[in-house]
Enzyme design. Structure first.
Site, PDB file in Angstrom:
ATOM      1  N   SER A 201       8.951  14.755 -14.093  1.00 24.59           N
ATOM      2  CA  SER A 201       8.160  15.481 -15.057  1.00 24.59           C
ATOM      3  C   SER A 201       7.834  16.823 -14.421  1.00 24.59           C
ATOM      4  O   SER A 201       7.478  16.864 -13.244  1.00 24.59           O
ATOM      5  CB  SER A 201       6.891  14.686 -15.350  1.00 24.59           C
ATOM      6  OG  SER A 201       6.327  15.121 -16.547  1.00 24.59           O
TER       7      SER A 201
ATOM      8  N   ARG B 164      12.326   5.060  -8.698  1.00 23.23           N
ATOM      9  CA  ARG B 164      12.983   5.076 -10.004  1.00 23.23           C
ATOM     10  C   ARG B 164      14.405   5.627  -9.898  1.00 23.23           C
ATOM     11  O   ARG B 164      15.316   5.129 -10.551  1.00 23.23           O
ATOM     12  CB  ARG B 164      12.187   5.919 -11.002  1.00 23.23           C
ATOM     13  CG  ARG B 164      10.932   5.226 -11.468  1.00 23.23           C
ATOM     14  CD  ARG B 164      10.324   5.973 -12.644  1.00 23.23           C
ATOM     15  NE  ARG B 164       9.035   5.405 -12.989  1.00 23.23           N
ATOM     16  CZ  ARG B 164       8.249   5.865 -13.946  1.00 23.23           C
ATOM     17  NH1 ARG B 164       8.620   6.930 -14.637  1.00 23.23           N
ATOM     18  NH2 ARG B 164       7.099   5.298 -14.198  1.00 23.23           N
TER      19      ARG B 164
ATOM     20  N   GLU C  66      -3.396   2.860 -11.978  1.00 23.60           N
ATOM     21  CA  GLU C  66      -3.131   2.390 -13.334  1.00 23.60           C
ATOM     22  C   GLU C  66      -2.989   0.880 -13.339  1.00 23.60           C
ATOM     23  O   GLU C  66      -2.212   0.332 -12.568  1.00 23.60           O
ATOM     24  CB  GLU C  66      -1.823   2.982 -13.850  1.00 23.60           C
ATOM     25  CG  GLU C  66      -1.939   4.405 -14.335  1.00 23.60           C
ATOM     26  CD  GLU C  66      -0.583   4.920 -14.810  1.00 23.60           C
ATOM     27  OE1 GLU C  66      -0.256   4.688 -15.989  1.00 23.60           O
ATOM     28  OE2 GLU C  66       0.130   5.530 -14.010  1.00 23.60           O
TER      29      GLU C  66
ATOM     30  N   GLU D  71      12.517   8.135 -17.675  1.00 26.59           N
ATOM     31  CA  GLU D  71      12.030   9.361 -17.063  1.00 26.59           C
ATOM     32  C   GLU D  71      11.975   9.213 -15.544  1.00 26.59           C
ATOM     33  O   GLU D  71      11.448   8.236 -15.020  1.00 26.59           O
ATOM     34  CB  GLU D  71      10.625   9.660 -17.619  1.00 26.59           C
ATOM     35  CG  GLU D  71       9.984  10.919 -17.103  1.00 26.59           C
ATOM     36  CD  GLU D  71       8.787  10.627 -16.249  1.00 26.59           C
ATOM     37  OE1 GLU D  71       7.902   9.865 -16.660  1.00 26.59           O
ATOM     38  OE2 GLU D  71       8.750  11.160 -15.118  1.00 26.59           O
TER      39      GLU D  71
ATOM     40  N   ARG E 141       8.380  -0.570 -14.338  1.00 32.20           N
ATOM     41  CA  ARG E 141       8.609   0.738 -13.725  1.00 32.20           C
ATOM     42  C   ARG E 141       7.361   1.406 -13.156  1.00 32.20           C
ATOM     43  O   ARG E 141       7.404   2.547 -12.740  1.00 32.20           O
ATOM     44  CB  ARG E 141       9.316   1.665 -14.719  1.00 32.20           C
ATOM     45  CG  ARG E 141       8.490   2.001 -15.942  1.00 32.20           C
ATOM     46  CD  ARG E 141       9.363   2.586 -17.041  1.00 32.20           C
ATOM     47  NE  ARG E 141       8.528   3.232 -18.043  1.00 32.20           N
ATOM     48  CZ  ARG E 141       8.460   4.548 -18.229  1.00 32.20           C
ATOM     49  NH1 ARG E 141       9.197   5.360 -17.530  1.00 32.20           N
ATOM     50  NH2 ARG E 141       7.658   5.038 -19.162  1.00 32.20           N
ATOM     51  N   HIS E 142       6.247   0.691 -13.121  1.00 32.32           N
ATOM     52  CA  HIS E 142       5.026   1.266 -12.566  1.00 32.32           C
ATOM     53  C   HIS E 142       4.648   0.624 -11.235  1.00 32.32           C
ATOM     54  O   HIS E 142       4.671  -0.589 -11.091  1.00 32.32           O
ATOM     55  CB  HIS E 142       3.861   1.103 -13.543  1.00 32.32           C
ATOM     56  CG  HIS E 142       3.923   2.049 -14.689  1.00 32.32           C
ATOM     57  ND1 HIS E 142       4.548   1.728 -15.873  1.00 32.32           N
ATOM     58  CD2 HIS E 142       3.464   3.315 -14.828  1.00 32.32           C
ATOM     59  CE1 HIS E 142       4.473   2.766 -16.707  1.00 32.32           C
ATOM     60  NE2 HIS E 142       3.815   3.736 -16.093  1.00 32.32           N
TER      61      HIS E 142
ATOM     62  N   ARG F 136      -1.553   5.890  -7.890  1.00 33.12           N
ATOM     63  CA  ARG F 136      -2.022   5.831  -9.274  1.00 33.12           C
ATOM     64  C   ARG F 136      -2.736   4.502  -9.513  1.00 33.12           C
ATOM     65  O   ARG F 136      -2.114   3.444  -9.425  1.00 33.12           O
ATOM     66  CB  ARG F 136      -0.827   5.926 -10.246  1.00 33.12           C
ATOM     67  CG  ARG F 136       0.057   7.155 -10.069  1.00 33.12           C
ATOM     68  CD  ARG F 136      -0.485   8.391 -10.764  1.00 33.12           C
ATOM     69  NE  ARG F 136       0.199   9.594 -10.273  1.00 33.12           N
ATOM     70  CZ  ARG F 136       1.287  10.131 -10.835  1.00 33.12           C
ATOM     71  NH1 ARG F 136       1.813   9.583 -11.911  1.00 33.12           N
ATOM     72  NH2 ARG F 136       1.840  11.221 -10.332  1.00 33.12           N
TER      73      ARG F 136
END
Lengths: 531, 531
Positions: free
Chosen positions: A457, A505, A305, A454, A311-312, A303
């Site tokens: 998903s 996670r 991002e 989370e 948490r990323h 990712r």
């Protein structure tokens, strides 16, 4: 420039570069020479000392292990040093964790993985003055072979994992020497946060840890974290294989962004360009259309991002599941929650040592879960949040703080750290999510939470090419780019659902840690690409 | 251009683009409308027919399964349809594999994964003329639910996997319809090569298969190949976990090319660029330096090689092992060969159905192996090749044809399809390979072969920072770029060895297949990036 000039400039540049290279190599060579000189000096000193040393064959620095010989010598592991072995003469390979000379004695703590044992050298019949001095001068983290007699001790050795025995060393040889100056101290790296501040002792900050990850991974805490993480993967797969799932391998280099064009890394691919898969989504669904029925895969997802949160990560490990069902996607939710419960039970039952080791540095409450797993609807969650004073719309997505608050509310009310939130608003989910048949504002989709964060998903997916086309158009997705994906549903597709779990996670939240970088061996984020 | 002009041009371009998008979307919408119209017409026809149809509730097209209800209906799997179920009334979900109408009867072959069963509809008490016609008109590959009575048959049904029973259908509902025109026929896709040519029947070429992989993966052969491959991964991991190995996850995005600069894919990484890991080599070694002792990982590796051969992919799955040893790297060879033997035995004992299914289309000899595994030295291999008439230097690398020839010679002499070639010339191995202590021209390195093709390359690694620096300089490697790697050996490093196995090659060679694209679900090569 003329052709010759161009060539001249190129040559000059080349020469400059090779000069630079040469300089570097010379520097390295000088370093190596200095080291060799130092070692020669040491050897000479040793030889001098040797002359009147009755124990001179009982210690020393071994030549580099280059598989010169097949030695028929059993090595006992530190963790197996128990009173049952008392009075036995054994060989052990371990690192020097600490070393302390005291008069004619030298106390070593030897370490292997999470386990430590005390070892003693004393001047006497079996060891000379020179030998004890040699042992006292060894650098921390060096790897040694010792021959020793196992001795029971009267008083427990509190500072070691093997508290009931110590080793009386009779021979000691260095297998691999550590440089004297360590980039970080292992004692500092396992000190609980806060304790350092109070007592004026050092702790190690995260960047120093990660910059020197090879040392940081040697701590008891890191050893425990990653052994437990290996267990998560194993429990995940074993449970699914028992349920009849097939493991698949999906490509990571793909021709079109799997989850839309944002946040995707671009790869140069020969004369064209490609992308790194943001998830195995499309491929695991294609496997369902290809009749594999129940599939899972474990692999990296990427990712792009630019988010620097706790948490990323830009690269993490996805535990992905996809499953055909008969009539209702809750069949799939039940399969996934049961898998999670098997993981929680397996960790609790098989990894108690690791959990307690991590807790020493990072205390946390034991992880709680219910059977069957609690399933709440999104609407109920919004109602709980509103009752707690949160202002939000019914079909608004949950913010991270609201997720955490919800986690606390659920924990209070139901006493569980794990639950499913079902029936998310359609608008906040990807285009391939199946709409709720009873209310077009909602969808057959769900998230799963551990300690209020989370970890999964998932959803029932649209398995009808026509509806999928409509949903993609609604999301302004270029149909040309997902043609192969949509086409896979044209030749009969079973209803199916699935989800993707973030491995790091799960490990972080199960252990009650607070940063996903603690559970990624070599984490990648917008600011970190090394080591 | 003025600012306004620039803006104007941008807007125009945007309009042009959105026009293009609009046109596409209109086209799609028209298509959808046509389809809806057609379906409405069909429904109308059916309604008309319904009026005098006593069986009208016994068949039809179900609304899309959107999890409208939780049906309490057990579905029996095709593979479980045996004579023990005779006279039972059951529900089955399967695809229509073939369909043949004959007077007042309709014969269907229903398929689920590798398994097929015959189903019969006949005009009579339980089925109307309209119902049989409906069944006869269903498109191949559609997924249906049927309620039926299981009936024993007098004569074995040779064309089905379930040869002793057939289904007498009483209800039939479509769950997901296939488009009528399939991009390839499953019968053609499983036809043995050669058989097509002789009898004038079609076979399917590799590109057509791969372009329509979702259909191609439905064949019995593909189902068997990828179930067996899932087994290879499982056996690999289970064996290693039993041996005390820990599973690790290594990053795929890296800051420096792990195996030298050639053949590496470049990734845009925010404002800088990075590479895709050509192997987990450096990271699994760092884990050894971090005291994990025995590690493995399963994950994608990336090679930007522009080679279009039967055994090269640009992305494949690596089964990687790294292990600290005590005194001799043969300890590691023994661990790896035992792991391979456990895989071979597990496949032979647990995947016989899959092996036989693949053999029907691609005949091959059963895979042979010895216990303990045969280990030859490179010198012996060169001597064998020279004796067979090959001209080559003693320290020359083996060409692919010579590897294959050697495989045949070894098979003749030792009757094994699996062996280890040990002690490769140092010059043909990577810089981190440990030189042979007895002969500087050779090294402590090895390859492993299946049916004459390399499946693993491995070695004892240099675990001394100084020697590693020397070896890197000898290979003209930029020391700056591998600094973190070399530094990991400065603080005590155990002697260690390991290797990397190519998953797709193991599956291919175990099954005696001839192209690695057959054992990669979605293969990537210089010419293929989709699906």
């Amino acid at each position: 420039m003329t052709k010759e000039n161009v060539q001249g400039a190129a040559e000059e540049e080349q020469q400059a570069q090779s000069k630079k290279g040469l300089k570097k190599q010379q520097k390295e060579a000088e370093k190596a020479a200095k080291k060799a000189e130092k070692q020669a000096k040491l050897a000479a000193e040793q030889q001098e000392a040797d002359e009147d040393d009755f124990a001179k064959d009982r210690y020393g620095i071994c030549p580099m292990v280059q598989s010169q010989q097949k030695l028929d010598r059993a090595l006992v592991r530190v963790q197996d040093l128990t009173p049952e072995k008392a009075e036995q003469q054994i060989w052990v390979r371990a690192r020097i964790h600490t070393s302390r000379a005291k008069g004619k004695q030298c106390f070593l703590v030897l370490r292997h993985q999470q386990f430590t044992v005390q070892a003693l050298l004393a001047v006497g019949e079996r060891a000379s003055k020179q030998m004890v001095k040699f042992a006292a001068n060894l650098t921390k983290e060096s790897i040694i072979d010792v021959e020793a007699v196992v001795k029971k001790v009267e008083q427990k050795i509190e500072s070691c994992s093997q508290q009931d025995v110590e080793l009386h060393v009779e021979r000691i040889f260095v297998i691999s020497q550590s440089e004297a100056r360590l980039p970080l101290q292992l004692e500092d790296a396992v000190r609980p946060e806060g304790e350092g501040d109070e007592e004026g002792r050092a702790t190690v900050n995260q960047d120093t840890r990660l910059d020197n990850r090879v040392i940081d991974l040697r701590t008891t805490t890191s050893q425990a974290i990653f052994r437990l993480q290996s267990g998560v993967c194993q429990l995940f797969r074993d449970t699914l294989i028992n349920k009849g799932f097939v493991e698949i391998q999906t490509p990571k280099i793909i021709s079109a962004a799997s989850e839309g064009g944002a946040n995707v890394f671009t790869v140069s691919y020969f004369k064209t360009s490609a992308y790194l898969a943001q998830s195995p989504q499309l491929y695991k669904q294609m496997c369902i259309c290809a009749d594999f029925d129940k599939v899972f895969c474990v692999g990296p997802v990427f990712r792009a991002e630019d988010s620097n949160t706790h948490r990323h990560l830009t690269e993490f490990v996805g535990l992905d599941i996809e499953m055909a069902f008969n009539y209702h996607y809750h069949e799939v939710i039940d399969s996934i929650t049961d898998t999670m419960v098997q993981i929680f039970k397996g960790l609790r039952d098989r990894f108690q040592t690791e959990i307690q080791t991590v807790n020493k540095q990072y205390p946390s409450e034991p992880f709680k879960f219910l059977e069957p797993t609690l399933r709440l609807e999104y609407k109920e969650a919004v109602a709980m949040l509103k009752a707690a004073g949160v202002e939000m719309g019914d079909e608004e997505d949950l913010s991270t703080p609201n997720e955490k608050l919800l986690g606390r509310l659920v924990k209070e009310k139901y006493d569980t750290d794990f639950y499913v939130l079902d029936k998310y608003p359609l608008a906040v989910r990807p285009f391939y999510t199946m709409p709720d048949p009873n209310n077009p504002k909602y969808s057959n989709s769900y998230d799963m939470f551990m300690r209020g964060e989370e970890i999964l998903s998932g959803a029932q997916r649209v398995h009808d090419a026509q509806l999928l086309t409509e949903r993609a158009m609604h999301h302004n997705i270029d149909l040309e780019k997902i043609k192969a994906y949509i086409d896979s549903f044209r030749y009969g597709a079973p209803p199916h659902a699935g989800g993707g779990i973030g491995l790091e996670r799960v490990t972080m939240l199960y252990l009650g840690l607070h940063n996903v970088r603690q559970t990624s061996m070599f984490p990648r984020d917008p600011k970190r690409l090394t080591p």
